[in-house]
Write a protein that holds these residues in place. Structure first.
Motif, PDB file in Angstrom:
ATOM      1  N   THR A 206       0.829  -1.207   0.000  1.00 19.29           N
ATOM      2  CA  THR A 206       0.000   0.000   0.000  1.00 19.29           C
ATOM      3  C   THR A 206       0.860   1.251   0.000  1.00 19.29           C
ATOM      4  O   THR A 206       0.600   2.210  -0.742  1.00 19.29           O
ATOM      5  N   SER A 210       1.067   3.867  -3.083  1.00 17.59           N
ATOM      6  CA  SER A 210       0.591   5.219  -2.758  1.00 17.59           C
ATOM      7  C   SER A 210       1.585   6.250  -3.284  1.00 17.59           C
ATOM      8  O   SER A 210       1.195   7.287  -3.837  1.00 17.59           O
ATOM      9  N   SER A 214       0.755   8.919  -6.403  1.00 14.94           N
ATOM     10  CA  SER A 214       0.952  10.367  -6.264  1.00 14.94           C
ATOM     11  C   SER A 214       1.847  10.909  -7.369  1.00 14.94           C
ATOM     12  O   SER A 214       1.620  11.999  -7.894  1.00 14.94           O
ATOM     13  N   ASP A 258      -7.332  -0.305  -4.617  1.00 13.51           N
ATOM     14  CA  ASP A 258      -7.772   0.811  -3.777  1.00 13.51           C
ATOM     15  C   ASP A 258      -6.847   2.017  -3.922  1.00 13.51           C
ATOM     16  O   ASP A 258      -7.298   3.165  -3.989  1.00 13.51           O
ATOM     17  N   VAL A 259      -5.547   1.726  -3.965  1.00  9.54           N
ATOM     18  CA  VAL A 259      -4.565   2.812  -4.014  1.00  9.54           C
ATOM     19  C   VAL A 259      -4.441   3.388  -5.421  1.00  9.54           C
ATOM     20  O   VAL A 259      -4.468   4.607  -5.610  1.00  9.54           O
ATOM     21  N   VAL A 262      -9.145   3.325  -6.974  1.00  7.19           N
ATOM     22  CA  VAL A 262     -10.286   3.875  -6.221  1.00  7.19           C
ATOM     23  C   VAL A 262      -9.973   5.263  -5.679  1.00  7.19           C
ATOM     24  O   VAL A 262     -10.766   6.201  -5.830  1.00  7.19           O
ATOM     25  N   SER A 263      -8.816   5.409  -5.057  1.00 10.80           N
ATOM     26  CA  SER A 263      -8.497   6.675  -4.390  1.00 10.80           C
ATOM     27  C   SER A 263      -8.308   7.834  -5.367  1.00 10.80           C
ATOM     28  O   SER A 263      -8.466   8.996  -4.994  1.00 10.80           O
ATOM     29  N   VAL A 264      -7.952   7.516  -6.614  1.00 12.95           N
ATOM     30  CA  VAL A 264      -7.695   8.589  -7.586  1.00 12.95           C
ATOM     31  C   VAL A 264      -8.767   8.631  -8.680  1.00 12.95           C
ATOM     32  O   VAL A 264      -8.594   9.315  -9.688  1.00 12.95           O
TER      33      VAL A 264
END
Length: 738
Positions: A206, A210, A214, A258-259, A262-264
């Motif tokens: 994760t 991450s 970014s 998720d990383v 989903v998050s972006v």
């Protein structure tokens, strides 16, 4: 014969233990690769027999308990004095390799010694409720080696996986062996693997992705980011295949998804020049398919994608409608262009749904919602239902003469019309406008294609039910019967010996199937009157139960106009023909004289005289020569009229019957709402106001969206007509009056 018992010599602990120690030392040297001869059968049997005898001797010389402890002691001593030091003195991959090798040696050692001590497992361990020999040997390694090494091993494994993620080569086979060691030291449980390795590995994963997310979201376009994300997921799945336990895969993939996705999702899909809308705009089908693959694997992952798709299609449709508004002048909309562009837009995005988004229901729903928004907007005051009916009318007219429209093109266009109609809420408006246009095609054009007309009705019937098309199907049936009447009338005239007078055709329409038309007691020329009387006589021979009512506004005539320059055939309406025939016996007539002679209303007469004197074809001269018709005007036959053609059609000014159609539909809606309310209450007997309104809307929404205010008025009307009544205790509850 009597057999006697052979007494075996007793093996004391020191003697038996010495034999065992000698074999254990030999086994250790062999396993560690030191010079040593292999075990022979005699040595193996000697060890087995010694332990067997020590376990079967009578107490106090029965050494089963001591032998079990000695078995454990062998592994504990070997683990503490040999295995652990040899592992601890190494680092990184070398430490992992030694760890793995020592585990393999331990397993072989357990296997061999379990054979030597086999008799313990056969009777002793089960009776004493102790772990069997295999488990005892493995537990010793776990307690004295694994517990001391697993933390460092986990750190090295994660570091190696990080190197591999950064595109460096590592020994995957080694990682698999070590991770299998984690699993096997769980003793048939995944706790060791999960708690000592997997938990930390997933956390590191994760953290790693991450940082990547970014960095990528700032530097890359949406397609570039998705390619990297897809490749990362592919490589993580490969890691599971090569060295991670299969139970790790769903947790690992979910964490990466998720990383990375989903998050972006919002930032990724809304990228200004490369997000979902840009991909749709630029026809990037491969990238859209990749987006679907990535987010389809995530629970509810497609929802933001389908929403972006819906918003884009809605925006495109609204832009199309605005452009159509800008092109529209004086409410004269080029409906062919508007509907054709909507059809093309629908086809374009349906390809995305079927190919890029794999027919997923979310995208069908998004497409439907988008088209329902802009397909129900008016263009220059004309509803989409009327535009679609106009499109069908023009298409069918042009298809008769346009040889480029083959059957497949016509079939495709008809299917597209039915699809678009599904998005239009006021389907009953379309049905009425279409029926009006169909009537004109059937009655005035005469060269309609029956097969094409029936094809669209078949598809409409399949989509919206038989009630939707019943009247239109009846109209086509009437046209078929009209051919039979025409043939029968000719036969009747021929048999009766009566002169036909002129070529004369009557189309009998069934009241209820066709739109309502204005009727009048027009005074026809004598030639026409005799023909009509002949047809009435013929029709009475066919049936005595129907009354013919003539609708002159739908008729047309071919007149021979004898002008000074040349004769010209005039194609005119029955009203126009009656006016022109009035000039056969006189050169000049006033408006008032025509009004009295023809028995026409002012509105109809004014339209006819305008078409004959103020339009392109000035067959009558008007005094004064203005562009409007007044009651003081006078008219005379224009013998000087000429035209380059020998046959011309003199059109009547069009009547805007849009308001009348809407009024007719509104009346039909009131009847439909009444019937629906009564049907619901008849089945429910007692129903609350809100439930009744909701169910009424639901049942009628397939054809139109009923206005709640209208429903309330209809409920009050039904109460007044004693179909329903209010509950005396609860005014918001209705009862059906049987």
């Amino acid at each position: 014969m009597v057999f006697g018992r052979i007494d075996r010599p007793i093996i004391f602990w020191e003697d038996g233990s010495s034999i065992i120690d000698e074999s254990v030392t030999k086994l250790k040297r062999i396993l560690e690769g030191k010079p040593e001869t292999a075990f022979v059968t005699e040595q193996y049997m000697k060890n087995y027999t010694t332990i067997y005898d020590m376990c079967t001797q009578k107490p106090p010389e029965n050494y089963s308990d001591q032998l079990y402890n000695k078995f454990r002691g062998i592994f504990e001593e070997y683990a503490k004095q040999t295995v652990l030091p040899s592992i601890m003195e190494k680092h990184d991959e070398y430490m992992l390799r030694e760890f793995s090798q020592r585990w393999d040696i331990n397993k072989i050692m357990v296997k061999w010694l379990s054979h030597f001590f086999f008799y313990l497992d056969r009777f002793y361990t089960a009776r004493a409720n102790l772990p069997n020999l295999n488990k005892a040997g493995m537990t010793c390694f776990r307690d004295h080696v694994y517990e001391s090494i697993h933390f460092n091993a986990k750190q090295v494994i994660i570091a190696l996986i990080h190197k591999e993620r950064e595109d460096q080569q590592i020994d995957r086979a080694l990682l698999k062996n070590v991770l299998d060691l984690f699993v096997q030291n769980g003793m048939e449980s995944m706790d060791r693997y999960e708690n000592d390795f997997e938990k930390f590995f997933l956390e590191e994963t994760t953290s790693y992705y991450s940082r990547k997310a970014s960095s990528w979201i700032q530097a890359d376009t949406c397609p570039e980011y998705m390619i990297k994300a897809e490749e990362s997921l592919k490589k993580e799945k490969e890691r599971v295949t090569h060295y991670l336990h299969s139970d790790t895969e769903p947790k690992l993939i979910k964490g990466v998804q998720d990383v990375l996705l989903v998050s972006v999702a919002k930032d990724l899909l809304e990228m200004e020049d490369s997000g979902c809308s840009a991909l749709l705009r630029d026809d990037k089908t491969d990238d859209l398919a990749r987006m679907y693959r990535l987010y389809h694997a995530i629970p509810k992952g497609l929802e933001p994608v389908s929403e972006a798709f819906r918003l884009h299609v809605t925006s495109e449709g609204n832009t199309l409608i605005r452009q159509a508004e800008d092109k529209a002048t004086n409410n004269n909309v080029v409906e062919q262009d508007v509907i054709r562009r909507i059809i093309d837009l629908h086809h374009k995005y349906m390809v995305y749904v079927t190919e890029c988004f794999q027919n997923h229901t979310l995208f069908y729903k998004a497409l439907k919602q988008a088209f329902e928004i802009f397909c129900n907007k008016k263009v220059a005051g004309i509803s989409s239902a009327e535009l679609l009916a106009m499109f069908c009318d023009n298409f069918f007219k042009k298809s008769l003469n346009d040889k480029s429209n083959d059957e497949s093109t016509i079939e495709s266009t008809i299917e597209n019309v039915v699809k678009l109609l599904d998005y239009i809420s006021d389907k009953d408006h379309f049905a009425e406008f279409y029926r009006k246009k169909l009537a004109r095609r059937l009655l005035l054009d005469r060269n309609f294609n029956d097969e094409h007309e029936r094809t669209i009705l078949t598809k409409l019937k399949a989509q919206f039910g038989g009630q939707f098309t019943s009247k239109m199907e009846g109209m086509l049936t009437d046209m078929q019967l009209a051919k039979e009447h025409h043939s029968g009338f000719d036969t009747y005239i021929g048999n009766s010996g009566k002169p036909k007078g002129m070529d004369f055709t009557v189309t009998v329409l069934t009241t209820g199937f066709w739109p309502s038309y204005k009727t009048s007691d027009l005074n026809l020329p004598l030639e026409m009157v005799s023909c009509i009387e002949s047809f009435k006589a013929y029709y009475e021979t066919k049936t005595k139960h129907r009354k013919l009512m003539l609708i002159y506004s739908l008729g047309n005539c071919h007149l021979n106009g004898r002008f000074d320059s040349k004769p010209i055939e005039l194609i005119v309406s029955t009203y126009q023909a009656a006016v022109l025939c009035a000039f056969n016996n006189t050169e000049r007539l006033t408006y008032q004289e025509l009004l009295e002679q023809l028995n026409l209303g002012h509105e109809d007469l004014a339209r006819v005289l305008h078409s004959l004197s103020c339009s392109k074809y000035k067959i009558l001269n008007k005094e004064p020569a203005t562009k409007t018709i007044s009651k003081t005007d006078s008219f005379e036959f224009n013998s000087k009229f000429t035209d380059k053609l020998r046959r011309i059609r003199v059109p009547l000014p069009p009547i805007d019957d849009r308001r009348r159609v809407v009024e007719d539909v509104d009346n039909d809606r009131r009847y439909a709402i009444d019937a629906c309310l009564v049907r619901i209450m008849k089945s429910r007997k007692v129903f609350s106001h809100q439930q009744l309104v909701s169910e009424c809307i639901e049942q009628l929404s397939r054809m139109f969206k009923p206005d709640i205010k209208v429903i309330k008025k209809r409920i009050e009307d039904l109460i007044g007509r004693e179909f329903l009544e209010r509950d005396t205790e609860n005014p918001n509850t209705y009862k059906y009056v049987a």
